[in-house]
Write an enzyme that holds these catalytic residues in place. Structure first.
Site, mmCIF file in Angstrom:
data_model
loop_
_atom_site.group_PDB
_atom_site.id
_atom_site.type_symbol
_atom_site.label_atom_id
_atom_site.label_comp_id
_atom_site.label_asym_id
_atom_site.label_seq_id
_atom_site.Cartn_x
_atom_site.Cartn_y
_atom_site.Cartn_z
ATOM 1 N N LYS A 1 47.283 55.261 53.114
ATOM 2 C CA LYS A 1 48.647 54.484 53.594
ATOM 3 C C LYS A 1 49.843 55.442 52.247
ATOM 4 C CE LYS A 1 46.592 50.045 54.927
ATOM 5 N NZ LYS A 1 46.648 48.694 55.298
ATOM 6 N N THR A 34 44.528 54.175 57.860
ATOM 7 C CA THR A 34 43.976 53.142 56.212
ATOM 8 C C THR A 34 43.796 53.427 55.379
ATOM 9 O OG1 THR A 34 43.119 50.850 56.180
ATOM 10 C CG2 THR A 34 42.719 53.295 57.584
ATOM 11 N N ASP A 64 51.202 46.004 58.443
ATOM 12 C CA ASP A 64 50.688 44.714 57.851
ATOM 13 C C ASP A 64 52.237 43.938 56.816
ATOM 14 O OD1 ASP A 64 48.333 46.171 57.508
ATOM 15 O OD2 ASP A 64 48.870 47.208 56.184
ATOM 16 N N ALA A 77 47.833 42.669 43.855
ATOM 17 C CA ALA A 77 48.322 43.429 43.899
ATOM 18 C C ALA A 77 48.146 45.197 44.649
ATOM 19 C CB ALA A 77 49.147 43.285 42.466
ATOM 20 N N GLY A 78 47.391 45.172 45.194
ATOM 21 C CA GLY A 78 46.867 46.914 45.631
ATOM 22 C C GLY A 78 48.035 46.515 47.092
ATOM 23 N N GLY A 117 43.238 34.693 58.209
ATOM 24 C CA GLY A 117 43.693 36.204 58.041
ATOM 25 C C GLY A 117 43.890 36.556 59.073
HETATM 26 P P1 NAD Z 1 42.903 47.443 47.113
HETATM 27 O O1 NAD Z 1 41.696 47.259 46.602
HETATM 28 O O2 NAD Z 1 43.997 48.636 47.606
HETATM 29 O O3 NAD Z 1 43.423 45.759 46.676
HETATM 30 C C1 NAD Z 1 42.932 45.049 46.073
HETATM 31 C C2 NAD Z 1 43.802 44.161 44.213
HETATM 32 O O4 NAD Z 1 43.330 43.626 44.289
HETATM 33 C C3 NAD Z 1 43.290 45.807 43.057
HETATM 34 O O5 NAD Z 1 44.557 45.605 42.528
HETATM 35 C C4 NAD Z 1 41.863 44.707 42.132
HETATM 36 O O6 NAD Z 1 42.897 45.089 41.177
HETATM 37 C C5 NAD Z 1 42.028 43.388 42.707
HETATM 38 N N1 NAD Z 1 41.665 42.265 42.359
HETATM 39 C C6 NAD Z 1 40.138 42.029 42.780
HETATM 40 N N2 NAD Z 1 39.645 41.425 42.262
HETATM 41 C C7 NAD Z 1 40.483 40.669 41.389
HETATM 42 C C8 NAD Z 1 40.267 38.664 41.458
HETATM 43 N N3 NAD Z 1 39.599 38.753 40.994
HETATM 44 N N4 NAD Z 1 41.607 38.541 40.985
HETATM 45 C C9 NAD Z 1 42.871 39.325 40.479
HETATM 46 N N5 NAD Z 1 42.709 40.409 41.739
HETATM 47 C C10 NAD Z 1 41.983 41.066 41.958
HETATM 48 O O7 NAD Z 1 42.548 47.360 48.896
HETATM 49 P P2 NAD Z 1 43.398 45.705 49.562
HETATM 50 O O8 NAD Z 1 44.536 47.449 50.469
HETATM 51 O O9 NAD Z 1 44.703 45.670 48.885
HETATM 52 O O10 NAD Z 1 43.007 45.346 50.534
HETATM 53 C C11 NAD Z 1 42.942 43.944 49.819
HETATM 54 C C12 NAD Z 1 41.484 42.806 50.882
HETATM 55 O O11 NAD Z 1 43.058 42.801 51.987
HETATM 56 C C13 NAD Z 1 41.107 43.636 51.486
HETATM 57 O O12 NAD Z 1 39.604 43.533 50.971
HETATM 58 C C14 NAD Z 1 41.203 42.572 53.259
HETATM 59 O O13 NAD Z 1 39.635 41.797 53.018
HETATM 60 C C15 NAD Z 1 42.299 42.313 53.040
HETATM 61 N N6 NAD Z 1 43.463 42.720 54.319
HETATM 62 C C16 NAD Z 1 43.489 42.395 55.031
HETATM 63 C C17 NAD Z 1 44.116 42.581 56.260
HETATM 64 C C18 NAD Z 1 44.671 41.889 57.379
HETATM 65 O O14 NAD Z 1 45.268 42.380 58.268
HETATM 66 N N7 NAD Z 1 44.240 40.243 57.171
HETATM 67 C C19 NAD Z 1 44.640 43.717 56.241
HETATM 68 C C20 NAD Z 1 44.642 44.578 55.031
HETATM 69 C C21 NAD Z 1 44.043 44.228 53.693
#
Ligand code: NAD
Length: 300
Positions: A81, A77, A117, A142-143, A256
């Site tokens: 990744k 993680t 995922d 788009a992360g 989620g």
């Molecule tokens: P990350 O930091 O790689 O990406 C998050 C993206 O969101 C970034 O590109 C950021 O610019 C954007 N962002 C932040 N605030 C925003 C807003 N208000 N409007 C638009 N874009 C915005 O994080 P990630 O690894 O992609 O994870 C994101 C979230 O997903 C985590 O915080 C976690 O809670 C959740 N997640 C859940 C699972 C699951 O199994 N349910 C798995 C992975 C991640």
């Protein structure tokens, strides 16, 4: 030495999770509890980079030692990744399309990367929101997780996917990556969130907004309307401000937990070769949350 033969349950299994700040993760508990329920010996270790003073540059060593020590596989993680891909022999199609790996299977001297995922969100979506309209969907974030969700939505038949990220370059890169792989779909940037949502069938939040550390809703809640379905991938808390507002607005919703459970379901299959009991995996997830809340007063 190969893995030991367990007296009654067949060979024992060994897996782990590599990443930063993974203390609160519920994944180790889900794997070990399901192994115990099935009656075989299964140890799933946290390999916390922060605790060990290591970083993504050490992934080569970590994988080498995991192989030497007889690990069947590793989940990886944040922040590994993408970095882990350079250490692998091959990628499963979903991981290749998404450009990230959260599961590495170690077998026969080879390291194969998977992205559960993506397959996890797809399975959760199919079960939790069956038959919903999916011509046009807005995806926020788009992360790493957003990329997995984008792949899953396109696999689920979304015809127009509109991406919105505060970091426009991230959204552009993801749109280009997915457009190249799903030629029949239109993947574009949502220029204006209000007008994109007014025309959309569904909305998915893949930003961290809604987590305890980032409270609030990622979209103005007055844009929600009953015909829009809303899926959330944040799962701590399970009911985010967005989901609460969506339910109040009469939207169909998906929380989620399904993605979190189904990423573990698929990784469990890959690591152990055993079929997990899905209802029981949901119960392990809930039990992990309860025990974590009781012990630490927080969770993820
Ligand atoms: P990350 O930091 O790689 O990406 C998050 C993206 O969101 C970034 O590109 C950021 O610019 C954007 N962002 C932040 N605030 C925003 C807003 N208000 N409007 C638009 N874009 C915005 O994080 P990630 O690894 O992609 O994870 C994101 C979230 O997903 C985590 O915080 C976690 O809670 C959740 N997640 C859940 C699972 C699951 O199994 N349910 C798995 C992975 C991640």
């Amino acid at each position: 030495m190969s893995r030991s033969e367990h007296a009654r349950g067949g060979p024992s299994r060994l897996a782990g999770l590599v990443g930063s700040g993974i203390g609160p993760s519920r994944t180790p508990f889900m794997h070990e509890a399901e192994g115990a329920a099935q009656g075989f010996a299964y140890v799933y270790r946290r390999i916390d980079l922060d605790v060990l003073g290591l970083g993504p540059a050490d992934l080569g060593d970590i994988l080498r030692w995991a192989e030497r020590l007889g690990f069947d596989g590793l989940n990886v993680t944040h922040p590994c990744k993408q970095a882990v891909i350079a250490q692998l022999d091959d990628l499963a199609p979903a991981a290749e399309a998404i450009g990230a790996v959260n599961t590495v299977v170690l077998a026969n001297g080879r390291r194969i990367g998977h992205n559960t995922d993506g397959t996890g969100f797809l399975e959760a979506f199919r079960r939790g929101l069956p038959e919903v309209a999916r011509d046009r969907v807005v995806l926020l974030g788009a992360g790493g997780a957003g990329a997995a969700v984008a792949w899953a939505l396109l696999r689920a038949g979304v015809r127009e996917l509109l991406l919105f990220d505060l970091d426009r370059m991230r959204a552009e890169a993801l749109a280009a990556r997915m457009a190249g792989r799903f030629a029949a779909a239109r993947v574009a940037l949502a220029q204006d969130l209000a007008s994109a949502l007014a025309r959309a069938d569904g909305l998915v939040n893949a930003t961290p907004v809604g987590m305890a550390a980032y409270p609030g809703s990622p979209v103005p809640v007055e844009l929600l309307r009953p015909a829009l379905w809303v899926a959330e991938i944040v799962y701590f808390p399970l009911e985010t401000e967005l989901l609460r507002a969506a339910r109040a607005a009469g939207c169909r919703t998906l929380d989620g937990s399904g993605m979190a459970v189904f990423q573990a379901v698929e990784a469990f299959r890959l690591f152990t070769g055993h079929e997990p009991d899905i209802a029981r995996m949901h119960r392990h997830f809930a039990a992990a949350a309860e025990s974590f809340d009781a012990n630490r007063g927080e969770g993820s």
